[in-house]
Write a protein that holds these residues in place. Structure first.
Motif, PDB file in Angstrom:
ATOM      1  N   LEU A 121     -27.568   6.202 -28.855  1.00  0.00           N
ATOM      2  CA  LEU A 121     -26.681   5.666 -27.820  1.00  0.00           C
ATOM      3  C   LEU A 121     -25.220   5.707 -28.238  1.00  0.00           C
ATOM      4  O   LEU A 121     -24.340   5.961 -27.410  1.00  0.00           O
ATOM      5  N   PHE A 122     -24.960   5.484 -29.520  1.00  0.00           N
ATOM      6  CA  PHE A 122     -23.567   5.448 -29.984  1.00  0.00           C
ATOM      7  C   PHE A 122     -23.014   6.844 -30.302  1.00  0.00           C
ATOM      8  O   PHE A 122     -21.833   6.993 -30.561  1.00  0.00           O
ATOM      9  N   SER A 123     -23.905   7.848 -30.295  1.00  0.00           N
ATOM     10  CA  SER A 123     -23.448   9.188 -30.687  1.00  0.00           C
ATOM     11  C   SER A 123     -23.305  10.117 -29.502  1.00  0.00           C
ATOM     12  O   SER A 123     -22.925  11.280 -29.670  1.00  0.00           O
ATOM     13  N   SER A 124     -23.680   9.644 -28.308  1.00  0.00           N
ATOM     14  CA  SER A 124     -23.707  10.554 -27.172  1.00  0.00           C
ATOM     15  C   SER A 124     -23.551   9.761 -25.876  1.00  0.00           C
ATOM     16  O   SER A 124     -23.953   8.600 -25.821  1.00  0.00           O
ATOM     17  N   THR A 125     -22.988  10.408 -24.865  1.00  0.00           N
ATOM     18  CA  THR A 125     -22.869   9.724 -23.569  1.00  0.00           C
ATOM     19  C   THR A 125     -24.079  10.081 -22.681  1.00  0.00           C
ATOM     20  O   THR A 125     -24.127   9.735 -21.519  1.00  0.00           O
ATOM     21  N   PHE A 126     -25.048  10.782 -23.259  1.00  0.00           N
ATOM     22  CA  PHE A 126     -26.203  11.293 -22.510  1.00  0.00           C
ATOM     23  C   PHE A 126     -27.185  10.199 -22.092  1.00  0.00           C
ATOM     24  O   PHE A 126     -27.836  10.285 -21.070  1.00  0.00           O
ATOM     25  N   TYR A 127     -27.288   9.149 -22.900  1.00  0.00           N
ATOM     26  CA  TYR A 127     -28.373   8.185 -22.702  1.00  0.00           C
ATOM     27  C   TYR A 127     -28.009   6.973 -21.852  1.00  0.00           C
ATOM     28  O   TYR A 127     -28.887   6.247 -21.413  1.00  0.00           O
ATOM     29  N   SER A 128     -26.717   6.712 -21.667  1.00  0.00           N
ATOM     30  CA  SER A 128     -26.320   5.498 -20.947  1.00  0.00           C
ATOM     31  C   SER A 128     -25.068   5.769 -20.120  1.00  0.00           C
ATOM     32  O   SER A 128     -24.166   6.484 -20.577  1.00  0.00           O
ATOM     33  N   ASN A 129     -25.017   5.191 -18.942  1.00  0.00           N
ATOM     34  CA  ASN A 129     -23.807   5.326 -18.113  1.00  0.00           C
ATOM     35  C   ASN A 129     -22.692   4.420 -18.596  1.00  0.00           C
ATOM     36  O   ASN A 129     -21.548   4.574 -18.177  1.00  0.00           O
ATOM     37  N   LEU A 130     -23.025   3.462 -19.461  1.00  0.00           N
ATOM     38  CA  LEU A 130     -22.000   2.508 -19.901  1.00  0.00           C
ATOM     39  C   LEU A 130     -21.314   2.918 -21.197  1.00  0.00           C
ATOM     40  O   LEU A 130     -20.285   2.377 -21.563  1.00  0.00           O
ATOM     41  N   ILE A 131     -21.928   3.870 -21.917  1.00  0.00           N
ATOM     42  CA  ILE A 131     -21.315   4.303 -23.186  1.00  0.00           C
ATOM     43  C   ILE A 131     -20.267   5.372 -22.873  1.00  0.00           C
ATOM     44  O   ILE A 131     -20.597   6.436 -22.341  1.00  0.00           O
ATOM     45  N   LYS A 132     -19.047   5.052 -23.207  1.00  0.00           N
ATOM     46  CA  LYS A 132     -17.940   5.991 -22.944  1.00  0.00           C
ATOM     47  C   LYS A 132     -17.295   6.365 -24.274  1.00  0.00           C
ATOM     48  O   LYS A 132     -17.189   5.515 -25.171  1.00  0.00           O
ATOM     49  N   LYS A 133     -16.848   7.615 -24.353  1.00  0.00           N
ATOM     50  CA  LYS A 133     -16.198   8.093 -25.586  1.00  0.00           C
ATOM     51  C   LYS A 133     -15.041   7.200 -25.993  1.00  0.00           C
ATOM     52  O   LYS A 133     -14.799   6.967 -27.165  1.00  0.00           O
TER      53      LYS A 133
END
Ligand SMILES: C[S@@+](CC[C@H](N)C(=O)[O-])C[C@H]1O[C@@H](n2cnc3c(N)ncnc32)[C@H](O)[C@@H]1O
Length: 233
Positions: free
Chosen positions: A33-45
């Motif tokens: 989750l912390f390495s990619s924006t692929f798994y969550s809509n809330l994780i932003k670069k």
């Protein structure tokens, strides 16, 4: 504050199961989750690009997750419930040749940092050491030390986890653990397990502005099942 479970250098990992060193690898789901924006809509670069990105792990144990934050060059902090557990993290990170970050004694409901200090908080299999109303107090304490817009990663045992399955419900968010295998966490500490994903989601939504909830399983000889919450303060 509920009675503290007695984690020690001796019982925190199981030497009788051939485990010679403390757990030393970071949580895989968190890394994904912390390495990619692929798994969550809330994780932003943008989260991780902030200068002086400060991250706290509550219940940092052997430093297995802290090492990932250090690798990412985040300003890394940990808290643990007692001196033994603080020392476990320090010793294990030194063993792996990491520069040891600040690890202090603290608790889900008493984090020894000022308001709005961190950009991110991680709590993996630690929230359920608080139970009943204390679960909400813990989430309020998590929010207190976080800046507005911060990211929170919470993971806790789901109902198909072997330790949850063999626990008895005493009331809302109150469970007593009774696994067949002898374990220091049995028959004393009251755990704040969530009965289902909806309950977990509702409690997170009452506390955070945005929430995504996932569930994951690892099925081997024993059944591991976790709820994962990604939240924005
Ligand atoms: C199951 S371990 C998880 C360790 C680590 N977070 C991980 O993902 O590998 C739970 C940790 O939470 C700590 N802990 C127990 N009760 C706590 C509390 N009330 N507040 C903060 N940490 C607590 C324990 O000492 C233990 O290291």
């Amino acid at each position: 504050m509920t009675k503290l479970v007695k984690y020690t250098l001796q019982n925190s990992y199981s030497k009788k199961n051939l485990v010679k060193i403390p757990p030393s690898y970071p949580n895989e789901m968190m890394v994904k989750l912390f390495s990619s924006t692929f798994y969550s809509n809330l994780i932003k670069k943008k989260f991780f690009k902030k200068k002086n990105f400060k991250i706290l792990e509550v219940g940092s144990s052997s430093g297995n997750n802290l090492r990932y934050f250090i690798d990412r060059k985040f300003k890394t902090y940990g808290i643990e419930i007692n001196k033994d557990m603080v020392n476990l993290g320090i010793k294990n990170l030194k063993r792996m040749k990491y520069r040891v970050p600040e690890i202090k004694i603290g608790h889900n409901t008493k984090i020894p940092y000022q308001n709005n200090f961190f950009n991110c908080l991680v709590s993996i299999n630690t929230l359920h050491y608080s139970s009943g109303n204390e679960v909400n107090k813990a989430l309020e304490e998590y929010k207190r030390v976080l800046k507005k817009g911060s990211l929170v990663y919470i993971e806790t045992s789901g109902p198909k986890h072997f330790s949850h399955k063999s626990s008895k419900r005493l009331g809302p968010l109150k469970w007593i653990r009774k696994t067949k295998v002898k374990d220091f966490r049995n028959n004393s500490h009251i755990f704040g397990y969530f009965s289902n994903k909806k309950q977990f989601q509702n409690i997170l939504e009452n506390n955070f502005s945005k929430v995504e909830v996932y569930e994951r399983y690892e099925l081997s000889k024993i059944s591991l099942n976790f709820f994962v919450g990604i939240c924005i303060v």
